[in-house]
Design an enzyme around this catalytic site. Structure first.
Site, PDB file in Angstrom:
ATOM      1  N   PRO A 260       7.857  45.783  47.885  1.00 62.20           N
ATOM      2  CA  PRO A 260       7.876  45.329  46.598  1.00 62.20           C
ATOM      3  C   PRO A 260       9.079  44.324  46.327  1.00 62.20           C
ATOM      4  O   PRO A 260      10.337  44.842  46.250  1.00 62.20           O
ATOM      5  CB  PRO A 260       8.197  46.616  45.485  1.00 62.20           C
ATOM      6  CG  PRO A 260       8.565  47.656  46.461  1.00 62.20           C
ATOM      7  CD  PRO A 260       8.194  47.266  47.786  1.00 62.20           C
ATOM      8  N   VAL A 262      11.733  42.027  44.578  1.00 61.76           N
ATOM      9  CA  VAL A 262      12.464  41.423  43.471  1.00 61.76           C
ATOM     10  C   VAL A 262      13.293  40.415  43.602  1.00 61.76           C
ATOM     11  O   VAL A 262      14.262  40.495  44.663  1.00 61.76           O
ATOM     12  CB  VAL A 262      13.182  42.657  42.749  1.00 61.76           C
ATOM     13  CG1 VAL A 262      14.272  42.116  41.583  1.00 61.76           C
ATOM     14  CG2 VAL A 262      12.362  43.818  42.298  1.00 61.76           C
ATOM     15  N   ASP A 436      14.261  44.453  48.469  1.00 61.19           N
ATOM     16  CA  ASP A 436      13.063  45.520  48.487  1.00 61.19           C
ATOM     17  C   ASP A 436      13.448  46.665  47.554  1.00 61.19           C
ATOM     18  O   ASP A 436      14.553  47.243  47.630  1.00 61.19           O
ATOM     19  CB  ASP A 436      13.081  46.353  49.979  1.00 61.19           C
ATOM     20  CG  ASP A 436      11.860  47.193  49.970  1.00 61.19           C
ATOM     21  OD1 ASP A 436      11.421  47.592  49.105  1.00 61.19           O
ATOM     22  OD2 ASP A 436      11.550  47.384  51.146  1.00 61.19           O
ATOM     23  N   HIS A 437      12.546  46.696  46.515  1.00 63.29           N
ATOM     24  CA  HIS A 437      12.905  47.517  45.356  1.00 63.29           C
ATOM     25  C   HIS A 437      13.049  49.096  45.742  1.00 63.29           C
ATOM     26  O   HIS A 437      13.271  49.862  45.041  1.00 63.29           O
ATOM     27  CB  HIS A 437      12.131  47.373  43.972  1.00 63.29           C
ATOM     28  CG  HIS A 437      12.752  47.322  42.944  1.00 63.29           C
ATOM     29  ND1 HIS A 437      13.889  48.279  42.529  1.00 63.29           N
ATOM     30  CD2 HIS A 437      12.622  46.694  41.573  1.00 63.29           C
ATOM     31  CE1 HIS A 437      14.442  48.122  41.245  1.00 63.29           C
ATOM     32  NE2 HIS A 437      13.617  47.081  40.816  1.00 63.29           N
ATOM     33  N   ARG A 438      12.268  49.268  46.952  1.00 62.51           N
ATOM     34  CA  ARG A 438      12.128  50.745  47.446  1.00 62.51           C
ATOM     35  C   ARG A 438      13.454  51.255  47.863  1.00 62.51           C
ATOM     36  O   ARG A 438      13.825  52.431  47.575  1.00 62.51           O
ATOM     37  CB  ARG A 438      11.066  50.843  48.461  1.00 62.51           C
ATOM     38  CG  ARG A 438       9.807  50.741  48.282  1.00 62.51           C
ATOM     39  CD  ARG A 438       8.983  50.558  49.460  1.00 62.51           C
ATOM     40  NE  ARG A 438       9.350  49.642  50.327  1.00 62.51           N
ATOM     41  CZ  ARG A 438       8.946  49.803  51.486  1.00 62.51           C
ATOM     42  NH1 ARG A 438       7.922  50.329  52.064  1.00 62.51           N
ATOM     43  NH2 ARG A 438       9.401  48.683  52.458  1.00 62.51           N
TER      44      ARG A 438
END
Length: 466
Positions: A260, A262, A436-438
């Site tokens: 994901p 951002v 990576d928003h994880r």
């Protein structure tokens, strides 16, 4: 008479489980005498152009593939005639030796790339499939990387060498039709010609451009039906998707739909950094070093990571773990004639500014020459893309697969800027950060970008971060 045998060399896995490579060029021809580790071919994998050294000393008996051919790992590409006395496999578990009497002169002359067939392609092999060896090329344990560039895959080349019994040409064994080059295949497609019907007049029966252009599709003795003249220019151009571009496309799609993304942006006044760069270039300490805004920005990224280590990590889906790297392999996106590559500088965080300048210069020169090794293209932990060299201010870069962040450097431009409540002309740059928003929360990504901006706005801020 000295006994000889035919040793067959199969295309090795040149790095990280790659399944195929394209033969770019042969450096030898049938009948040439070669020495151990002499470069015999140049091949292109999905990641790099690699030189293949010979695993044997002997005479080239057959070339099984033509330049332009895409070959699967494990398929034979060349055979050598070697003396029985020097044919030991050196402990190689995948080299199966079969002694053969010395071939008669007429036999040796009759063996060609089309007439010589390996055991794997023989009827006997079809009846009894060969058992995979534990370390057969393309299988088994992955060779650990040392972090140093590997220009030639000599260990893998030795593992790809197998031995087959020499045998004369037989009319019962159908010869494989020689292949043509990609441009010739394209021409044949454009003209609607089946290459299986075209006789080849090139070396070893290779179908040339002239063969296709001269082919009428009619048997000898008949006249061809006149056709309308071809258009002077093609309305469209088709390019096969292969090599680096194919690999990059698959990697970017995987990254875009797995991590994901951002993206955050920050515009900063880099006048102080540009002035520092001017002073450094004039300094004797940096005489002979190539210094650019990328050099200083790369050093700033490395410093900012010290206080924001989450951006130097990886999401391991298989093991459900987050890997925190205690080193930085800094990737630099490079536009090359073969497509986009992202080679990385190993342990970049340990380098001084002068060492980093040298590493960046070598990395970009090697990438543009198409000589980046597979080891330099793997193992990156965070990347930089310098879109400013194209006059672009900002963008939303896609993460290099397996990395948590990528920084895009925009163009440095003169622009009005507020300084001490007054308008002044300053040198301004935009920074873009995708993460990576994880792995990286918004706060962590923002702090890293703010730290990076602070260093490039006022290099003296480094004193507060180290």
């Amino acid at each position: 008479m000295t006994a000889t045998m035919i040793k067959e060399f199969r295309l090795p896995d040149l790095g990280e489980g790659l399944t195929e490579s394209e033969i770019l060029s042969w450096k030898v021809a049938v009948g040439d005498t070669v020495t151990l580790n002499q470069v015999i071919a140049e091949v292109e994998t999905a990641k790099a152009v690699v030189e293949l050294p010979s695993p044997f000393a002997g005479v080239v008996a057959a070339l099984h593939e033509q330049p332009g051919s895409v070959v699967e790992v494990g398929k034979p590409i060349v055979s050598f005639e070697v003396d029985d006395a020097g044919a030991s496999n050196g402990g190689n578990p995948t080299a199966v030796e079969t002694k053969a009497a010395a071939p008669q002169p007429e036999m040796a002359q009759s063996q060609t790339p089309q007439s010589q067939t390996s055991q794997a392609e023989s009827p006997e092999a079809d009846a009894t499939p060969a058992k995979r060896e534990p370390n057969l090329v393309g299988y088994g344990a992955v060779v650990e990387e040392t972090g140093r560039p590997v220009r030639r895959a000599r260990g893998l080349v030795q593992a790809a060498a197998t031995t087959v019994q020499a045998r004369p040409k037989s009319d019962d064994v159908p010869a494989e039709r020689p292949r043509s080059t990609p441009p010739v295949r394209k021409l044949a497609r454009d003209l609607g010609i089946d290459l299986q019907l075209v006789p080849g007049t090139g070396p070893g029966g290779l179908i040339t451009r002239e063969d296709v252009q001269n082919f009428t599709g009619e048997p000898e003795g008949t006249s061809a039906v006149p056709t309308a003249p071809a258009a002077t220019g093609e309305r469209e151009t088709r390019t096969p998707i292969k090599g680096v571009r194919k690999f990059t496309a698959a990697a970017m799609v995987q990254s875009a739909f797995t991590a994901p993304h951002v993206t955050e942006f920050l515009t900063i006044d880099v006048t102080a950094t540009m002035e520092l760069l001017t002073r450094l270039k004039a300094s004797k300490a940096f005489e002979g070093y190539k210094l650019t805004p990328l050099t200083v920005a790369a050093k700033a990224v490395l410093i900012a990571l010290r206080n924001n280590p989450t951006l130097n990590s990886r999401w391991d889906e298989a093991r459900q773990e987050i890997i925190q790297f205690n080193y930085v392999n800094l990737g630099i996106a490079a536009a090359t004639p073969r497509g986009l590559t992202v080679p990385n500088i190993k342990d970049a965080d340990r380098l001084s500014l002068r060492e980093l300048a040298t590493a960046l210069s070598e990395l970009t020169d090697t990438a543009r020459a198409g000589k980046t090794s597979p080891s330099d293209l793997s193992g990156g932990t965070i990347s930089i893309t310098n879109i400013g060299v194209f006059g672009i201010d900002a963008g939303t870069p896609i993460l290099n697969p397996g990395e948590a962040a990528i920084v895009a450097l925009g163009a440095v431009r003169k622009a009005p800027w507020v300084v001490d409540d007054e308008i002044a002309v300053r040198q301004v740059m935009s920074l873009s950060l995708s993460f990576d928003h994880r792995l990286v929360d918004g706060e962590q990504g923002s702090r890293f970008l703010a730290d990076l901006g602070a260093i490039l706005s006022d290099p003296a801020m480094v004193l507060t971060m180290v």
